[in-house]
Design a protein around this motif. Structure first.
Motif, PDB file in Angstrom:
ATOM      1  N   LYS A   1      -2.586   2.986  -2.367  1.00 15.03           N
ATOM      2  CA  LYS A   1      -1.166   3.309  -2.462  1.00 15.03           C
ATOM      3  C   LYS A   1      -0.367   2.519  -1.432  1.00 15.03           C
ATOM      4  N   ARG A   2      -0.886   2.428  -0.203  1.00 16.81           N
ATOM      5  CA  ARG A   2      -0.186   1.687   0.851  1.00 16.81           C
ATOM      6  C   ARG A   2      -0.171   0.194   0.559  1.00 16.81           C
ATOM      7  N   ALA A   3      -1.292  -0.339   0.047  1.00 18.04           N
ATOM      8  CA  ALA A   3      -1.355  -1.774  -0.261  1.00 18.04           C
ATOM      9  C   ALA A   3      -0.364  -2.134  -1.362  1.00 18.04           C
ATOM     10  N   ARG A   4      -0.269  -1.281  -2.379  1.00 21.65           N
ATOM     11  CA  ARG A   4       0.684  -1.546  -3.462  1.00 21.65           C
ATOM     12  C   ARG A   4       2.113  -1.499  -2.943  1.00 21.65           C
ATOM     13  N   TRP A   5       2.400  -0.536  -2.087  1.00 12.99           N
ATOM     14  CA  TRP A   5       3.740  -0.426  -1.505  1.00 12.99           C
ATOM     15  C   TRP A   5       4.070  -1.669  -0.681  1.00 12.99           C
ATOM     16  N   PHE A   6       3.111  -2.144   0.104  1.00 14.31           N
ATOM     17  CA  PHE A   6       3.352  -3.321   0.935  1.00 14.31           C
ATOM     18  C   PHE A   6       3.573  -4.551   0.067  1.00 14.31           C
ATOM     19  N   ARG A   7       2.805  -4.688  -1.006  1.00 16.46           N
ATOM     20  CA  ARG A   7       2.997  -5.830  -1.895  1.00 16.46           C
ATOM     21  C   ARG A   7       4.400  -5.804  -2.518  1.00 16.46           C
ATOM     22  N   GLU A   8       4.836  -4.622  -2.957  1.00 15.11           N
ATOM     23  CA  GLU A   8       6.174  -4.495  -3.537  1.00 15.11           C
ATOM     24  C   GLU A   8       7.251  -4.828  -2.508  1.00 15.11           C
ATOM     25  N   TRP A   9       7.047  -4.418  -1.274  1.00 19.41           N
ATOM     26  CA  TRP A   9       7.989  -4.719  -0.194  1.00 19.41           C
ATOM     27  C   TRP A   9       8.076  -6.229   0.010  1.00 19.41           C
ATOM     28  N   LEU A  10       6.931  -6.893   0.054  1.00 15.73           N
ATOM     29  CA  LEU A  10       6.897  -8.344   0.205  1.00 15.73           C
ATOM     30  C   LEU A  10       7.632  -9.032  -0.946  1.00 15.73           C
ATOM     31  N   GLU A  11       7.342  -8.603  -2.160  1.00 15.75           N
ATOM     32  CA  GLU A  11       7.967  -9.222  -3.325  1.00 15.75           C
ATOM     33  C   GLU A  11       9.487  -9.057  -3.288  1.00 15.75           C
ATOM     34  N   GLU A  12       9.959  -7.901  -2.852  1.00 21.49           N
ATOM     35  CA  GLU A  12      11.398  -7.645  -2.765  1.00 21.49           C
ATOM     36  C   GLU A  12      12.067  -8.572  -1.758  1.00 21.49           C
ATOM     37  N   GLU A  13      11.470  -8.719  -0.584  1.00 23.72           N
ATOM     38  CA  GLU A  13      12.096  -9.549   0.456  1.00 23.72           C
ATOM     39  C   GLU A  13      11.965 -11.032   0.135  1.00 23.72           C
TER      40      GLU A  13
ATOM     41  N   ALA B   1      -5.738  -1.636   6.052  1.00 27.84           N
ATOM     42  CA  ALA B   1      -4.811  -2.528   6.742  1.00 27.84           C
ATOM     43  C   ALA B   1      -5.555  -3.703   7.361  1.00 27.84           C
ATOM     44  N   ASN B   2      -6.767  -3.442   7.847  1.00 26.18           N
ATOM     45  CA  ASN B   2      -7.579  -4.490   8.450  1.00 26.18           C
ATOM     46  C   ASN B   2      -7.870  -5.595   7.434  1.00 26.18           C
ATOM     47  N   GLY B   3      -8.314  -5.205   6.248  1.00 29.96           N
ATOM     48  CA  GLY B   3      -8.608  -6.179   5.207  1.00 29.96           C
ATOM     49  C   GLY B   3      -7.369  -6.929   4.758  1.00 29.96           C
ATOM     50  N   THR B   4      -6.247  -6.227   4.708  1.00 27.58           N
ATOM     51  CA  THR B   4      -4.984  -6.867   4.324  1.00 27.58           C
ATOM     52  C   THR B   4      -4.578  -7.932   5.330  1.00 27.58           C
ATOM     53  N   ALA B   5      -4.652  -7.591   6.614  1.00 26.67           N
ATOM     54  CA  ALA B   5      -4.277  -8.544   7.664  1.00 26.67           C
ATOM     55  C   ALA B   5      -5.151  -9.789   7.622  1.00 26.67           C
ATOM     56  N   LEU B   6      -6.436  -9.604   7.356  1.00 27.29           N
ATOM     57  CA  LEU B   6      -7.342 -10.746   7.311  1.00 27.29           C
ATOM     58  C   LEU B   6      -7.016 -11.684   6.152  1.00 27.29           C
ATOM     59  N   LEU B   7      -6.673 -11.125   5.010  1.00 28.88           N
ATOM     60  CA  LEU B   7      -6.318 -11.972   3.885  1.00 28.88           C
ATOM     61  C   LEU B   7      -5.010 -12.728   4.147  1.00 28.88           C
ATOM     62  N   LEU B   8      -4.086 -12.104   4.856  1.00 29.75           N
ATOM     63  CA  LEU B   8      -2.849 -12.801   5.220  1.00 29.75           C
ATOM     64  C   LEU B   8      -3.139 -13.912   6.229  1.00 29.75           C
ATOM     65  N   LEU B   9      -4.035 -13.662   7.174  1.00 29.28           N
ATOM     66  CA  LEU B   9      -4.437 -14.714   8.108  1.00 29.28           C
ATOM     67  C   LEU B   9      -5.079 -15.886   7.375  1.00 29.28           C
ATOM     68  N   ARG B  10      -5.793 -15.561   6.317  1.00 38.88           N
ATOM     69  CA  ARG B  10      -6.477 -16.616   5.564  1.00 38.88           C
ATOM     70  C   ARG B  10      -5.498 -17.645   5.009  1.00 38.88           C
TER      71      ARG B  10
ATOM     72  N   GLU C   1      -7.177  -5.367  -5.796  1.00 33.88           N
ATOM     73  CA  GLU C   1      -8.278  -5.691  -6.704  1.00 33.88           C
ATOM     74  C   GLU C   1      -9.608  -5.279  -6.089  1.00 33.88           C
ATOM     75  N   ARG C   2      -9.744  -5.521  -4.798  1.00 28.97           N
ATOM     76  CA  ARG C   2     -10.946  -5.065  -4.107  1.00 28.97           C
ATOM     77  C   ARG C   2     -11.065  -3.543  -4.182  1.00 28.97           C
ATOM     78  N   GLY C   3      -9.911  -2.894  -4.075  1.00 25.55           N
ATOM     79  CA  GLY C   3      -9.911  -1.439  -4.132  1.00 25.55           C
ATOM     80  C   GLY C   3     -10.382  -0.927  -5.482  1.00 25.55           C
ATOM     81  N   GLN C   4      -9.974  -1.604  -6.551  1.00 23.46           N
ATOM     82  CA  GLN C   4     -10.428  -1.206  -7.880  1.00 23.46           C
ATOM     83  C   GLN C   4     -11.933  -1.404  -8.012  1.00 23.46           C
TER      84      GLN C   4
ATOM     85  N   VAL D   1      -2.121  -9.947  -0.948  1.00 20.16           N
ATOM     86  CA  VAL D   1      -2.193  -8.485  -0.860  1.00 20.16           C
ATOM     87  C   VAL D   1      -2.703  -7.905  -2.168  1.00 20.16           C
ATOM     88  N   GLU D   2      -2.358  -8.543  -3.276  1.00 16.17           N
ATOM     89  CA  GLU D   2      -2.868  -8.085  -4.565  1.00 16.17           C
ATOM     90  C   GLU D   2      -4.390  -8.141  -4.604  1.00 16.17           C
TER      91      GLU D   2
END
Length: 228
Positions: free
Chosen positions: A206-218, A154-163, A183-186, A178-179
């Protein structure tokens, strides 16, 4: 008079003193930074972020070490000091610089066993190693895995969104950012060896993929409404 034998080379009070030292060292590094510097305006180059990252790595490395049978004390102290020089040294030099700082602190603040200090210093020196982790001591491997894992949480995700804000990008780019976490995870999967770290990585991806899908939906809903 007999020699005192301690179960752990580092007491709770001593570890807290180390944390204060690392926190203050990072703060001083920012204060001493001359104008410009290495993109200090990015959030991950702040003392606040760097110390938070360090504490995350301490927690992760401690858990991995405990589960994998590594020396927990060596691992958690190395994790605490691993990025202490990050804000004053170049990327390819910060590990060696951090190792020197840790050695000086440990040599001057208590009567730690020389073997303990040597193991801590070696783990810090090698935490940026890019080769096969099986070539390294278990404690160093635990530190490297924890360091990698914090970048895909979550920390890394938040930083990329701040970027996005620093790059003047729109919120519609959020799924793409978020994608990058996934990619970093892979990439991280190729670096991780232990079952414990692999389990952490699986949950985080799993959580990052779920969050990305949530973002794409909204975002899709917003786009649809704007067209009506």
């Amino acid at each position: 008079m007999g020699v005192e034998i301690r179960e752990s080379p580092v007491s709770t009070a001593e570890f807290e003193e180390m944390k204060r030292f690392v926190h203050d060292y990072l703060e001083a590094s920012v204060e001493n930074e001359q104008a410009g510097g290495r993109m200090r305006w990015y959030p991950w180059h702040s003392a606040e972020y760097r110390f938070n990252h360090i504490l995350n790595v301490v927690d992760l490395a401690t858990d991995i070490a405990r589960e994998e049978g590594a020396d927990v004390e060596v691992t958690r102290v190395a994790a605490l000091f691993h990025d202490v020089a990050k804000l004053e040294a170049e990327q390819d030099e910060h590990a060696a610089a951090g190792a020197r700082i840790a050695k000086e602190f440990l040599d001057t603040h208590s009567d730690y066993p020389p073997s303990f200090v040597e193991q801590v210093v070696a783990a810090i020196e090698d935490h940026s190693y890019q080769g096969d982790l099986t070539d390294l001591p278990l404690e160093t491997r635990c530190l490297i895995e924890a360091d990698v894992l914090d970048k895909v949480g979550a920390n890394g995700t938040a930083l990329l969104l701040l970027r996005m804000g620093y790059e003047s990008r729109s919120h519609v780019d959020a799924p793409e950012m978020v994608e990058r976490v996934t990619e970093r995870g892979q990439d991280a999967r190729e670096r991780i060896e232990s079952d414990t770290a692999e389990a952490y990585l699986h949950r985080r991806l799993k959580r990052a993929r779920w969050f990305r899908e949530w973002l794409e939906e909204e975002l899709a809903v917003v786009d649809a409404e704007s067209e009506t």
